[in-house]
Design an enzyme around this catalytic site. Structure first.
Site, mmCIF file in Angstrom:
data_model
loop_
_atom_site.group_PDB
_atom_site.id
_atom_site.type_symbol
_atom_site.label_atom_id
_atom_site.label_comp_id
_atom_site.label_asym_id
_atom_site.label_seq_id
_atom_site.Cartn_x
_atom_site.Cartn_y
_atom_site.Cartn_z
ATOM 1 N N LYS A 115 0.327 3.420 -2.875
ATOM 2 C CA LYS A 115 -0.914 4.185 -3.108
ATOM 3 C C LYS A 115 -0.711 5.707 -3.186
ATOM 4 O O LYS A 115 -1.213 6.339 -4.115
ATOM 5 C CB LYS A 115 -1.957 3.838 -2.040
ATOM 6 C CG LYS A 115 -2.501 2.411 -2.156
ATOM 7 C CD LYS A 115 -3.373 2.067 -0.959
ATOM 8 C CE LYS A 115 -3.916 0.658 -1.007
ATOM 9 N NZ LYS A 115 -4.592 0.279 0.255
ATOM 10 N N TYR A 151 -4.382 3.628 7.634
ATOM 11 C CA TYR A 151 -5.569 2.786 7.743
ATOM 12 C C TYR A 151 -6.537 3.400 8.744
ATOM 13 O O TYR A 151 -6.664 4.607 8.844
ATOM 14 C CB TYR A 151 -5.187 1.351 8.128
ATOM 15 C CG TYR A 151 -4.219 0.732 7.169
ATOM 16 C CD1 TYR A 151 -4.556 0.566 5.833
ATOM 17 C CD2 TYR A 151 -2.963 0.328 7.568
ATOM 18 C CE1 TYR A 151 -3.673 -0.007 4.933
ATOM 19 C CE2 TYR A 151 -2.076 -0.251 6.674
ATOM 20 C CZ TYR A 151 -2.441 -0.405 5.353
ATOM 21 O OH TYR A 151 -1.572 -0.949 4.474
ATOM 22 N N VAL A 176 1.239 -3.645 3.903
ATOM 23 C CA VAL A 176 1.202 -4.929 4.606
ATOM 24 C C VAL A 176 2.467 -5.762 4.374
ATOM 25 O O VAL A 176 2.635 -6.800 4.994
ATOM 26 C CB VAL A 176 -0.066 -5.765 4.253
ATOM 27 C CG1 VAL A 176 -1.312 -5.118 4.785
ATOM 28 C CG2 VAL A 176 -0.156 -6.033 2.760
ATOM 29 N N SER A 233 0.802 -1.242 0.000
ATOM 30 C CA SER A 233 0.000 0.000 0.000
ATOM 31 C C SER A 233 0.826 1.281 0.000
ATOM 32 O O SER A 233 0.274 2.363 -0.182
ATOM 33 C CB SER A 233 -0.919 0.034 1.215
ATOM 34 O OG SER A 233 -2.042 -0.741 0.953
ATOM 35 N N TYR A 280 -3.465 -3.600 -10.313
ATOM 36 C CA TYR A 280 -3.272 -3.074 -8.959
ATOM 37 C C TYR A 280 -2.370 -4.000 -8.136
ATOM 38 O O TYR A 280 -1.505 -3.534 -7.382
ATOM 39 C CB TYR A 280 -4.649 -2.897 -8.288
ATOM 40 C CG TYR A 280 -4.565 -2.720 -6.800
ATOM 41 C CD1 TYR A 280 -4.154 -1.510 -6.237
ATOM 42 C CD2 TYR A 280 -4.874 -3.781 -5.948
ATOM 43 C CE1 TYR A 280 -4.065 -1.370 -4.862
ATOM 44 C CE2 TYR A 280 -4.787 -3.640 -4.581
ATOM 45 C CZ TYR A 280 -4.382 -2.429 -4.033
ATOM 46 O OH TYR A 280 -4.283 -2.295 -2.680
HETATM 47 N N1 GLU Z 1 -1.937 -5.575 -1.955
HETATM 48 C C1 GLU Z 1 -2.525 -5.371 -0.672
HETATM 49 C C2 GLU Z 1 -4.029 -5.464 -0.755
HETATM 50 O O1 GLU Z 1 -4.596 -4.846 -1.596
HETATM 51 C C3 GLU Z 1 -2.102 -4.035 -0.150
HETATM 52 C C4 GLU Z 1 -2.723 -3.740 1.165
HETATM 53 C C5 GLU Z 1 -1.835 -2.978 2.069
HETATM 54 O O2 GLU Z 1 -0.630 -2.915 1.942
HETATM 55 O O3 GLU Z 1 -2.410 -2.371 2.979
HETATM 56 O O4 GLU Z 1 -4.654 -6.141 -0.017
#
Ligand code: GLU
Length: 450
Positions: free
Chosen positions: A67, A242, A260, A64, A190
């Site tokens: 993002k 988050y 994550v 993430s 993604y």
């Molecule tokens: N690829 C992970 C997902 O979409 C990323 C989530 C994350 O790092 O918070 O679940």
């Protein structure tokens, strides 16, 4: 001499090794295999000097943390309106993979939750395929890292095997008309975005590129405009951690994003980029040790952006009067540092209370390193007022910190490189430079800043 920063990071790493708890992400099989003992801290100064401790060269997937950067790419490529139409910027307080859309607008709440990140990903290269979008992202992330980054095929395939939640989100976006890509294609793109491999060192310099206003410190490439960086950092501040964004802002107080894979980046605007890596995650999905490191750094280094800085009154270093070679009088105001609104307001007030008596007024900007937009406007307004009162204002501005000093009605301030340009070499032999005692600068009430 070895910079004490090395020692500090090593000591910080050791003291946070005792922080236990959490577990590597288990919903992506490959991530569940991560070595929980791996631990690294990286810090990059805004000019790209990087300090690392621990396993800073170990590669892991960005997840993430991609993002905010991809949000920045979308803002750069499409402009703010199109991005705004697709994704809102409201913190959701939901878990990262919540199946939710804003009831009124039908948009994902923000680009940091998966729904918003999928919608943001889908914006890139309209009409292009999965590979083109992924390449836009991979090469953009590489420009930020200053080296070619690669995709971890194993993690990608592993995540695709169990990506039911993200497939549900992509289907939700498609059925609500938010995206026009095939949902599975969107999830593929993604998931590849999330599988880009980085090291802690990479993340530190990527974060420092944001701290540096969008220019990669090593290559000098402008990856993001200053305006895009501001928007990216805003969303990181409100939505980056988050559903514990409020907690994070209270305890750490800098824009951040976690993934994550175990990484976290933090951005101290204008100063530094920070990165940590440790796979065990807490219930919010944030690296347990990473959070510990950032909390300690905030205490030790006073990172919290809401800490109130000292008042800006010290912008006026000195003032005084000098006589020119031909007997004229020049009032000199030596300004210093970075002048922003508060500094310029103070100068305006000072000149209102103590109007200069000399026919010529010189602002010595040779120790001023920046004048922001509002301060520039104020200073030029003040100059205009002084000129309207019959004074001549001259800038001693060897570095051009107030470029093009136009004050309206076709008038422009005279600019010289040094005092000699105003008073003549002859007058400089007179010992008195700034003859009056130091300006009576009030002592700031707040002297210590955390
Ligand atoms: N690829 C992970 C997902 O979409 C990323 C989530 C994350 O790092 O918070 O679940």
């Amino acid at each position: 001499m070895r910079s004490p920063i090395h020692e500090y990071l090593t000591e910080l790493l050791q003291s946070c090794e005792v922080v236990q708890g959490g577990a590597p992400a288990s919903y992506i099989p490959e991530l569940a295999e991560a070595d929980p003992s791996q631990f690294a801290i990286g810090l990059s100064a805004v000019d790209g000097a990087v300090y690392c401790a621990g396993d800073a060269e170990v590669e892991f997937t960005i997840q993430s943390i991609s993002k905010p950067f991809v949000y920045g790419f979308a803002l750069e490529d499409l402009g703010p309106e199109k991005v705004w139409d697709a994704v809102d910027v409201e913190p959701s307080g939901d878990a990262f993979n919540e199946l939710s859309l804003e009831p009124e607008t039908g948009r994902p709440m923000n680009p940091m939750i998966n729904a918003g990140a999928l919608a943001t990903h889908a914006l890139l290269l309209p009409g292009g395929g999965v590979d083109a979008r992924v390449e836009r992202i991979r090469s953009g992330l590489s420009a930020l890292a200053g080296r070619e980054l690669e995709i971890d095929e194993q993690v990608y395939h592993s995540e695709m095997e169990t990506a039911y939640r993200n497939r549900a989100l992509a289907n939700m976006l498609r059925s609500a008309g938010n995206v026009d890509l095939e949902p599975l294609q969107l999830v593929r793109g993604y998931t590849r975005q999330c599988a880009v491999r980085v090291t802690t060192r990479d993340l530190a310099i990527m974060a420092a590129t944001l701290s540096n206003g969008g220019v990669q410190p090593w290559t000098g490439e402008r990856v993001f405009s200053a305006r895009v960086v501001r928007q990216v950092l805003t969303v990181m501040t409100t939505c980056g951690m988050y559903d514990s964004a409020g907690d994070w802002l209270s305890t750490v107080g800098i824009p951040a994003k976690s993934g994550v894979g175990g990484g976290i980046i933090g951005v101290l605007p204008g100063q530094a980029g920070i990165a940590t890596f440790s796979p065990p995650l807490d219930t919010h999905g944030n690296s347990v040790r990473g959070v510990g490191v950032f909390e300690r750094m905030t205490e030790d280094m006073g990172l919290h952006l809401m800490s109130v800085p000292p008042p800006a009154r010290s912008v006026l270093r000195d003032d005084g009067e000098i006589t020119t070679a031909d007997g004229g009088r020049v009032g000199i105001y030596a300004l210093q540092g970075a002048i922003q609104f508060a500094g310029a307001e103070w100068i305006a007030r000072h000149l209102e209370q103590f109007p200069p008596e000399s026919p010529t007024v010189a602002w010595d900007l040779s120790r001023t390193y920046s004048v922001n937009k509002v301060a520039r406007r104020l200073l030029l307004e003040i100059a205009r007022g002084l000129e309207d009162d019959g004074r001549t204002v001259v800038l001693i501005d060897p570095d051009g910190v107030i470029a093009d000093p136009v004050i309206g009605d076709g008038r422009r301030l005279r600019v010289v490189d040094s005092l000699a340009g105003i008073v003549g070499e002859e007058a400089l032999r007179v010992p008195a430079y700034y003859t009056s005692p130091s300006v009576d600068t009030p002592t700031p009430d707040v002297t210590t800043v955390e």
